[in-house]
Design a protein around this motif. Sequence first.
Motif, PDB file in Angstrom:
ATOM      1  N   LEU A 143     -25.428 -10.692  -3.223  1.00 12.66           N
ATOM      2  CA  LEU A 143     -26.852 -10.434  -3.037  1.00 12.66           C
ATOM      3  C   LEU A 143     -27.654 -11.643  -3.507  1.00 12.66           C
ATOM      4  N   ARG A 144     -28.873 -11.757  -2.998  1.00 12.40           N
ATOM      5  CA  ARG A 144     -29.760 -12.818  -3.457  1.00 12.40           C
ATOM      6  C   ARG A 144     -30.288 -12.486  -4.846  1.00 12.40           C
ATOM      7  N   PRO A 145     -30.763 -13.502  -5.586  1.00  3.76           N
ATOM      8  CA  PRO A 145     -31.367 -13.221  -6.893  1.00  3.76           C
ATOM      9  C   PRO A 145     -32.531 -12.234  -6.777  1.00  3.76           C
ATOM     10  N   ALA A 146     -32.780 -11.505  -7.852  1.00  4.41           N
ATOM     11  CA  ALA A 146     -33.829 -10.484  -7.852  1.00  4.41           C
ATOM     12  C   ALA A 146     -35.187 -11.064  -7.495  1.00  4.41           C
ATOM     13  N   SER A 147     -35.472 -12.289  -7.927  1.00  3.30           N
ATOM     14  CA  SER A 147     -36.782 -12.887  -7.644  1.00  3.30           C
ATOM     15  C   SER A 147     -37.018 -13.047  -6.156  1.00  3.30           C
ATOM     16  N   VAL A 148     -35.942 -13.120  -5.376  1.00  6.19           N
ATOM     17  CA  VAL A 148     -36.046 -13.267  -3.920  1.00  6.19           C
ATOM     18  C   VAL A 148     -35.960 -11.907  -3.238  1.00  6.19           C
ATOM     19  N   ARG A 149     -34.920 -11.135  -3.552  1.00  6.38           N
ATOM     20  CA  ARG A 149     -34.714  -9.895  -2.800  1.00  6.38           C
ATOM     21  C   ARG A 149     -35.725  -8.811  -3.142  1.00  6.38           C
ATOM     22  N   LEU A 150     -36.341  -8.889  -4.334  1.00  5.24           N
ATOM     23  CA  LEU A 150     -37.306  -7.860  -4.741  1.00  5.24           C
ATOM     24  C   LEU A 150     -38.748  -8.362  -4.663  1.00  5.24           C
ATOM     25  N   GLU A 151     -38.943  -9.409  -3.899  1.00  6.26           N
ATOM     26  CA  GLU A 151     -40.279  -9.999  -3.805  1.00  6.26           C
ATOM     27  C   GLU A 151     -41.311  -8.994  -3.293  1.00  6.26           C
ATOM     28  N   ARG A 152     -40.883  -8.086  -2.428  1.00  8.91           N
ATOM     29  CA  ARG A 152     -41.796  -7.074  -1.868  1.00  8.91           C
ATOM     30  C   ARG A 152     -41.613  -5.715  -2.538  1.00  8.91           C
ATOM     31  N   GLY A 153     -41.032  -5.711  -3.726  1.00 11.73           N
ATOM     32  CA  GLY A 153     -40.835  -4.475  -4.467  1.00 11.73           C
ATOM     33  C   GLY A 153     -39.388  -4.020  -4.443  1.00 11.73           C
ATOM     34  N   ARG A 154     -39.079  -3.086  -5.318  1.00 11.22           N
ATOM     35  CA  ARG A 154     -37.697  -2.626  -5.469  1.00 11.22           C
ATOM     36  C   ARG A 154     -37.282  -1.602  -4.432  1.00 11.22           C
ATOM     37  N   THR A 155     -38.225  -1.034  -3.702  1.00 14.87           N
ATOM     38  CA  THR A 155     -37.887   0.040  -2.764  1.00 14.87           C
ATOM     39  C   THR A 155     -38.453  -0.229  -1.379  1.00 14.87           C
ATOM     40  N   ASP A 156     -38.435  -1.478  -0.946  1.00 12.53           N
ATOM     41  CA  ASP A 156     -38.918  -1.821   0.392  1.00 12.53           C
ATOM     42  C   ASP A 156     -37.734  -1.784   1.361  1.00 12.53           C
ATOM     43  N   PRO A 157     -37.700  -0.835   2.314  1.00 16.05           N
ATOM     44  CA  PRO A 157     -36.527  -0.716   3.183  1.00 16.05           C
ATOM     45  C   PRO A 157     -36.335  -1.898   4.120  1.00 16.05           C
ATOM     46  N   ASP A 158     -37.418  -2.546   4.544  1.00 16.62           N
ATOM     47  CA  ASP A 158     -37.270  -3.694   5.434  1.00 16.62           C
ATOM     48  C   ASP A 158     -36.626  -4.871   4.706  1.00 16.62           C
ATOM     49  N   SER A 159     -37.032  -5.098   3.468  1.00 13.24           N
ATOM     50  CA  SER A 159     -36.394  -6.146   2.681  1.00 13.24           C
ATOM     51  C   SER A 159     -34.933  -5.812   2.420  1.00 13.24           C
ATOM     52  N   PRO A 192     -25.620  -8.682  -9.520  1.00 15.73           N
ATOM     53  CA  PRO A 192     -26.960  -8.088  -9.430  1.00 15.73           C
ATOM     54  C   PRO A 192     -27.364  -7.332 -10.693  1.00 15.73           C
ATOM     55  N   ALA A 193     -26.398  -6.923 -11.502  1.00 18.45           N
ATOM     56  CA  ALA A 193     -26.715  -6.192 -12.734  1.00 18.45           C
ATOM     57  C   ALA A 193     -27.333  -7.112 -13.781  1.00 18.45           C
ATOM     58  N   THR A 194     -26.782  -8.312 -13.915  1.00 16.14           N
ATOM     59  CA  THR A 194     -27.299  -9.268 -14.902  1.00 16.14           C
ATOM     60  C   THR A 194     -28.249 -10.283 -14.286  1.00 16.14           C
ATOM     61  N   ASP A 195     -28.273 -10.325 -12.947  1.00 14.39           N
ATOM     62  CA  ASP A 195     -29.059 -11.309 -12.196  1.00 14.39           C
ATOM     63  C   ASP A 195     -28.689 -12.735 -12.594  1.00 14.39           C
ATOM     64  N   ARG A 196     -27.383 -12.939 -12.698  1.00 15.85           N
ATOM     65  CA  ARG A 196     -26.849 -14.262 -13.019  1.00 15.85           C
ATOM     66  C   ARG A 196     -25.609 -14.535 -12.164  1.00 15.85           C
ATOM     67  N   SER A 197     -25.276 -15.804 -12.056  1.00 18.44           N
ATOM     68  CA  SER A 197     -24.064 -16.187 -11.349  1.00 18.44           C
ATOM     69  C   SER A 197     -22.838 -15.650 -12.082  1.00 18.44           C
ATOM     70  N   TYR A 198     -21.831 -15.232 -11.330  1.00 17.84           N
ATOM     71  CA  TYR A 198     -20.568 -14.829 -11.939  1.00 17.84           C
ATOM     72  C   TYR A 198     -19.800 -16.031 -12.493  1.00 17.84           C
ATOM     73  N   ARG A 199     -20.077 -17.215 -11.956  1.00 17.34           N
ATOM     74  CA  ARG A 199     -19.319 -18.424 -12.290  1.00 17.34           C
ATOM     75  C   ARG A 199     -17.829 -18.211 -12.045  1.00 17.34           C
ATOM     76  N   ALA A 200     -17.539 -17.555 -10.944  1.00 16.02           N
ATOM     77  CA  ALA A 200     -16.146 -17.287 -10.596  1.00 16.02           C
ATOM     78  C   ALA A 200     -15.475 -18.551 -10.086  1.00 16.02           C
ATOM     79  N   ASP A 201     -14.177 -18.609 -10.265  1.00 16.54           N
ATOM     80  CA  ASP A 201     -13.395 -19.727  -9.747  1.00 16.54           C
ATOM     81  C   ASP A 201     -13.098 -19.516  -8.264  1.00 16.54           C
ATOM     82  N   TYR A 202     -12.979 -20.612  -7.553  1.00 13.10           N
ATOM     83  CA  TYR A 202     -12.550 -20.535  -6.161  1.00 13.10           C
ATOM     84  C   TYR A 202     -11.081 -20.131  -6.112  1.00 13.10           C
ATOM     85  N   GLU A 203     -10.717 -19.456  -5.023  1.00 11.10           N
ATOM     86  CA  GLU A 203      -9.335 -19.052  -4.817  1.00 11.10           C
ATOM     87  C   GLU A 203      -8.815 -19.680  -3.532  1.00 11.10           C
ATOM     88  N   ALA A 204      -7.505 -19.926  -3.494  1.00  9.33           N
ATOM     89  CA  ALA A 204      -6.866 -20.504  -2.313  1.00  9.33           C
ATOM     90  C   ALA A 204      -6.302 -19.372  -1.458  1.00  9.33           C
TER      91      ALA A 204
END
Length: 206
Positions: free
Chosen positions: A66-82, A116-128
């Motif tokens: 998901l996109r960061p909260a500042s982007v995906r919730l720009e039009r509110g937390r319950t906007d169905p179009d967003s 999305p719970a912490t609104d931070r990158s997971y910093r996960a490693d790439y996998e082959a």
Amino acid sequence: MPRVQPTTPDGLADAVVERVLAHPGRTRVLLDGPPPTGPEELAARVAERLRVAGRAALVVSAQDFLRPASVRLERGRTDPDSFLDGWLDVGALCRELLRPAAPEGSGRVLPRLWNPATDRSYRADYEALPASGVVLLAGALLLGRGLPADVSVHLHMGATALERRLPPDEHWTLAAHARYEAERHPDETADVVALSDHPARPALRA
């Protein structure tokens, strides 16, 4: 009128596996359906069978892209179009997961990006992902938005059943799911369609 064949969750998984095994190289699978249909549970069943068949399988949740909260919730937390058009980071999914997982791709894939719970990158490693590996991307509202895939699955749940099964605090998403079905026609574009008003008793539509 399309034929409908009653099946079970295991039978549905077997049908998806049959499709995937027809692709001998790296394979990208979209498993699409509203949360009550259990696309991630289906992905886990499919992955287990693929591994038994000798194919490496990576299950990825769309919720981890998901996109960061500042982007995906720009039009509110319950906007169905967003919710329909702006929550999923399509660009990141293509760049970090689906294009590298293509038969001609590098095989270097990122299994999760944003928590999305912490609104931070997971910093996960790439996998082959090996040359015969399979990526199973599971989530809702995935089809009709340009995500590259080799096999697509849609778990269809009618509006009445979805309203009954969604938690009340998620009913604001019903309008997004209705728009998705009406505008993007996942029933017509998916390779495998399962009627899932009763997820324990799905039916495959030919």
